[in-house]
Motif scaffolding. Structure first.
Motif, mmCIF file in Angstrom:
data_model
loop_
_atom_site.group_PDB
_atom_site.id
_atom_site.type_symbol
_atom_site.label_atom_id
_atom_site.label_comp_id
_atom_site.label_asym_id
_atom_site.label_seq_id
_atom_site.Cartn_x
_atom_site.Cartn_y
_atom_site.Cartn_z
ATOM 1 N N ASP A 163 -1.957 -6.718 -3.337
ATOM 2 C CA ASP A 163 -2.056 -5.620 -2.384
ATOM 3 C C ASP A 163 -3.321 -5.791 -1.551
ATOM 4 O O ASP A 163 -4.396 -6.050 -2.085
ATOM 5 C CB ASP A 163 -2.087 -4.290 -3.134
ATOM 6 N N VAL A 164 -3.186 -5.685 -0.245
ATOM 7 C CA VAL A 164 -4.304 -5.887 0.673
ATOM 8 C C VAL A 164 -4.677 -4.558 1.303
ATOM 9 O O VAL A 164 -3.836 -3.852 1.847
ATOM 10 C CB VAL A 164 -3.951 -6.910 1.775
ATOM 11 N N GLU A 165 -5.949 -4.225 1.241
ATOM 12 C CA GLU A 165 -6.431 -2.963 1.802
ATOM 13 C C GLU A 165 -7.609 -3.239 2.731
ATOM 14 O O GLU A 165 -8.583 -3.877 2.340
ATOM 15 C CB GLU A 165 -6.868 -2.039 0.665
ATOM 16 N N LYS B 19 -4.206 -13.029 9.137
ATOM 17 C CA LYS B 19 -3.628 -11.862 8.490
ATOM 18 C C LYS B 19 -4.232 -11.693 7.102
ATOM 19 O O LYS B 19 -4.504 -12.663 6.402
ATOM 20 C CB LYS B 19 -2.111 -12.017 8.382
ATOM 21 N N GLY B 20 -4.441 -10.443 6.707
ATOM 22 C CA GLY B 20 -5.066 -10.158 5.430
ATOM 23 C C GLY B 20 -4.409 -10.862 4.270
ATOM 24 O O GLY B 20 -5.077 -11.394 3.377
ATOM 25 N N LYS B 21 -3.080 -10.881 4.242
ATOM 26 C CA LYS B 21 -2.373 -11.478 3.108
ATOM 27 C C LYS B 21 -2.564 -12.983 3.030
ATOM 28 O O LYS B 21 -2.298 -13.591 1.984
ATOM 29 C CB LYS B 21 -0.880 -11.156 3.204
ATOM 30 N N ASP B 22 -3.015 -13.609 4.135
ATOM 31 C CA ASP B 22 -3.234 -15.053 4.143
ATOM 32 C C ASP B 22 -4.641 -15.430 3.695
ATOM 33 O O ASP B 22 -4.952 -16.613 3.556
ATOM 34 C CB ASP B 22 -2.986 -15.621 5.546
ATOM 35 N N PHE C 177 -8.664 -6.925 -2.225
ATOM 36 C CA PHE C 177 -7.422 -7.388 -2.826
ATOM 37 C C PHE C 177 -7.251 -6.790 -4.212
ATOM 38 O O PHE C 177 -8.193 -6.728 -4.986
ATOM 39 C CB PHE C 177 -7.419 -8.922 -2.940
ATOM 40 N N ARG C 178 -6.033 -6.369 -4.516
ATOM 41 C CA ARG C 178 -5.748 -5.797 -5.826
ATOM 42 C C ARG C 178 -4.471 -6.431 -6.377
ATOM 43 O O ARG C 178 -3.424 -6.412 -5.742
ATOM 44 C CB ARG C 178 -5.575 -4.287 -5.720
ATOM 45 N N TYR C 179 -4.608 -6.991 -7.560
ATOM 46 C CA TYR C 179 -3.439 -7.593 -8.203
ATOM 47 C C TYR C 179 -2.602 -6.522 -8.880
ATOM 48 O O TYR C 179 -3.098 -5.648 -9.567
ATOM 49 C CB TYR C 179 -3.881 -8.616 -9.256
ATOM 50 N N GLN C 180 -1.283 -6.623 -8.682
ATOM 51 C CA GLN C 180 -0.328 -5.766 -9.361
ATOM 52 C C GLN C 180 0.817 -6.623 -9.894
ATOM 53 O O GLN C 180 0.979 -7.783 -9.504
ATOM 54 C CB GLN C 180 0.215 -4.698 -8.405
ATOM 55 N N GLN C 181 1.588 -6.042 -10.790
ATOM 56 C CA GLN C 181 2.726 -6.756 -11.344
ATOM 57 C C GLN C 181 4.012 -6.000 -11.029
ATOM 58 O O GLN C 181 4.031 -4.768 -11.034
ATOM 59 C CB GLN C 181 2.569 -6.915 -12.865
ATOM 60 N N ILE C 182 5.069 -6.743 -10.723
ATOM 61 C CA ILE C 182 6.365 -6.139 -10.433
ATOM 62 C C ILE C 182 7.133 -5.947 -11.741
ATOM 63 O O ILE C 182 7.461 -6.918 -12.426
ATOM 64 C CB ILE C 182 7.175 -7.005 -9.454
#
Length: 222
Positions: A95-97, A66-69, A110-115
């Motif tokens: 975030d996975v695209e 899986k992309g997130k892995d 992959f793109r890093y974002q902050q909550i």
């Protein structure tokens, strides 16, 4: 060259990459442990600067994972000016695209974002003079993906990259791509078994400059 550092710049950009073969879902892949240390300086103390953390990663897609892995964030340490050092890993969203690429056909970006307030936003870190970032990641790439590229996006005063692949059946080599005469001031050191390569320079890098590493497999007679 010091005169052009009148805008925010990397005072130090240090990366270490350790590669090993691993079995995932009964398939052989390459695991990369990547550690990055950045120090960003703001030479004009009249203005508060913001560091935007972009995501330059693009991996060839592995269908059975899986992309997130494919990328796991181990830690994300942040220190702005004189504030205490803190780990913001738990507030980071990756975030996975999926997409297409002329090089790999199928890719994931992959793109890093902050909550912030339960909403995903770009990583923007305000600071006055100095911002220090320490990042640790685990990445999984296909077993035939034996190349690594590090490209900087800010003017960089000091740069180093150490790349090791202990169980690779071959040797590691690398070079610099730069718009300046950095190649002449580049220091390249290699271990005796040619499994570890370190490239460093105290000469300025411009945005877009970087390092290219490739693991060359040994040739076998039939």
């Amino acid at each position: 060259m010091d005169q052009i550092a009148n805008e925010p710049f990397f005072e130090n950009y240090e990366t270490k990459v350790e590669c090993r073969y691993v079995i995932v879902s009964e398939r052989l892949v390459i695991s990369k442990k990547v550690s990055t240390k950045l120090t960003i300086k703001n030479p004009d103390d009249k203005f508060m600067e913001e560091a935007k953390f972009l995501t330059p990663y693009r991996f060839s897609k592995i269908d059975f994972i899986k992309g997130k892995d494919l990328l796991k964030l181990k830690s994300f340490w942040l220190k702005a000016d004189n504030s205490p050092k803190r780990n913001i890993k738990d507030s980071i969203l990756i975030d996975v695209e999926s997409g297409e690429s002329s090089l790999y056909e199928r890719t994931v970006r992959f793109r890093y974002q902050q909550i912030v307030d339960n909403l995903a936003t770009d990583l923007v870190f305000p600071f006055d003079n100095t911002l220090e970032i320490e990042l640790e990641e685990d990445r999984i790439v296909p077993r035939n993906d034996t190349m690594y590229t590090k490209r900087i996006h800010l003017l960089t005063k000091k740069f180093s990259l150490e790349y090791s692949f202990p169980d690779f059946d071959g040797e590691i080599s690398g070079s610099c791509f730069s718009s300046l005469s950095t190649r002449e001031k580049l220091k390249i050191s290699q271990s005796k078994d040619k499994k570890t390569l370190k490239i460093s320079t105290n000469s300025w890098f411009l945005p877009g400059d970087g390092i290219f590493i490739v693991a060359k497999r040994n040739n076998y007679l039939p």
